[in-house]
Scaffold this active site. Structure first.
Site, PDB file in Angstrom:
ATOM      1  N   ASP A   5       0.837  -1.193   0.000  1.00 39.33           N
ATOM      2  CA  ASP A   5       0.000   0.000   0.000  1.00 39.33           C
ATOM      3  C   ASP A   5       0.874   1.246   0.000  1.00 39.33           C
ATOM      4  O   ASP A   5       1.987   1.237   0.521  1.00 39.33           O
ATOM      5  CB  ASP A   5      -0.908  -0.005   1.236  1.00 39.33           C
ATOM      6  N   ASP A  65     -10.288   4.815  -2.392  1.00 41.32           N
ATOM      7  CA  ASP A  65     -11.001   3.718  -1.739  1.00 41.32           C
ATOM      8  C   ASP A  65     -12.496   3.730  -2.052  1.00 41.32           C
ATOM      9  O   ASP A  65     -13.148   4.781  -2.036  1.00 41.32           O
ATOM     10  CB  ASP A  65     -10.818   3.800  -0.223  1.00 41.32           C
TER      11      ASP A  65
END
Length: 359
Positions: A5, A65
């Site tokens: 990430d 997201d």
């Protein structure tokens, strides 16, 4: 699998080369182990990752997201104000809707290749913020685009309706098709489409080739009212020749609805109530449900297992039009199967994952 990430990147972003080099360091380290480790790259679509992600990773996130909404715009999704498909976005953010993500990936859906695919973020099915039809559309499009199918819901409290969506073998077979290529959007319309409660209103037609010569077609109604949608064979097969010149257009195609064989809620409830693996196996066997542990999808497709092909509902004739009634915030998912003519020698092209030769 390893997910790398981009949180706490400490400013090491801003150009494709900066991001590429940072993630390549991890890719090289994984290769050095000598083990097969799936590399999930996550930088939310920054630095034009769709142009280089496939060279070092098995999947790459392409937006901020996701959140559990089908179409609601949210300012926290930092790219929410740019035109659909605009890749020049700073601070991708969060609270990105299903529809936003689909519009984001559409211009470069074809960048997904066998072994490396665009990651549209985790699935929201079963979270409770969307309708059953919205969740069906969400799951089917993620599968057809070949996004990793990561469940984002709490498995301990999954409703039966969610289980009947995520275990539909005819939809999962799109994700696991050996051709390994994403569907692409062949049309997006906004004119004449009713707006929903958030002021959004558009329709999409997505289509893509499958390994055995079949074609998947998805009619998405992201508008505020139910409507009839249609698409010509010429549009569906435009990658093989514009203006109806593709040889595929000259054939009749059987229409298979991939949601017609959805698992009944009663069976899903039995599965969720079962305490032991043996109980679940017995329930699935009694229901004659497809078990990919016993029969991998590639094998089941090659064997023409009927559980992977939905239910035949009609035929679209050569040069004709595929029509369907589509509910608001819903998608109809069809698998078109060519009806061969006597003496027919035409073969649709596919790409082998093993040797990349045309078949």
């Amino acid at each position: 699998m390893l997910k790398y990430d981009s949180c706490y990147h400490m400013g090491r972003v801003g150009t494709p080369s900066v991001s590429f080099n940072r993630f390549k360091t991890m890719a090289d380290a994984l290769k050095a182990t000598g083990k097969n480790i799936l590399f999930n790259l996550c930088n939310w679509g920054e630095d034009l990752v769709h142009t280089w992600g496939m060279s070092i990773a098995n999947s790459w996130r392409i937006t901020g997201d996701i959140y559990d909404s089908f179409s609601r715009p949210d300012d926290l999704c930092g790219c929410n104000t740019v035109a659909p498909g605009d890749v020049n976005c700073v601070a991708p953010g969060t609270h990105c809707s299903t529809l936003f993500i689909l519009n984001k990936v559409a211009p470069f859906a074809d960048r997904s290749i066998p072994g490396g695919w665009s990651d549209l973020d985790m699935l929201e099915v079963g979270q409770g913020g969307q309708t059953d039809e919205e969740y069906k559309a969400h799951f089917a499009l993620w599968a057809a685009i070949k996004s990793p199918l990561f469940l984002g819901n709490d498995l301990r409290s999954m409703p039966a309706s969610a289980l009947t969506i995520i275990n539909n073998p005819a939809i999962i077979a799109l994700s696991q098709d050996p051709h390994g290529r994403s569907v692409t959007r062949v049309r997006r319309d906004t004119e004449g489409v009713a707006k929903d409660e958030w002021g959004m209103g558009e329709t999409h037609v997505w289509a893509g080739h499958l390994h055995n010569g079949d074609e998947v077609v998805i009619l998405l109604n992201a508008g505020g009212e139910d409507m009839e949608m249609s698409v010509t064979l010429a549009e569906i097969f435009i990658p093989y020749g514009p203006g109806g010149s593709a040889p595929h257009v000259k054939y009749d195609w059987a229409i298979h609805d991939l949601w017609r064989s959805r698992m009944p809620d009663s069976i899903a409830e039995e599965l969720l109530a079962a305490k032991k693996e043996e109980e679940r196996e017995s329930i699935l066997k009694k229901a004659n449900w497809y078990n990919s542990t016993e029969i991998p999808y590639a094998k089941g497709l090659a064997q023409e297992d009927p559980r992977l092909f939905g239910e035949k509902i009609g035929v679209v004739e050569a040069g004709g039009v595929l029509k369907a009634d589509v509910k608001s915030h819903a998608a109809r998912v069809f698998r078109l199967r060519r009806i061969a003519k006597e003496g027919d020698e035409f073969e649709a092209k596919s790409i082998s994952r093993e040797d990349h030769d045309e078949l």
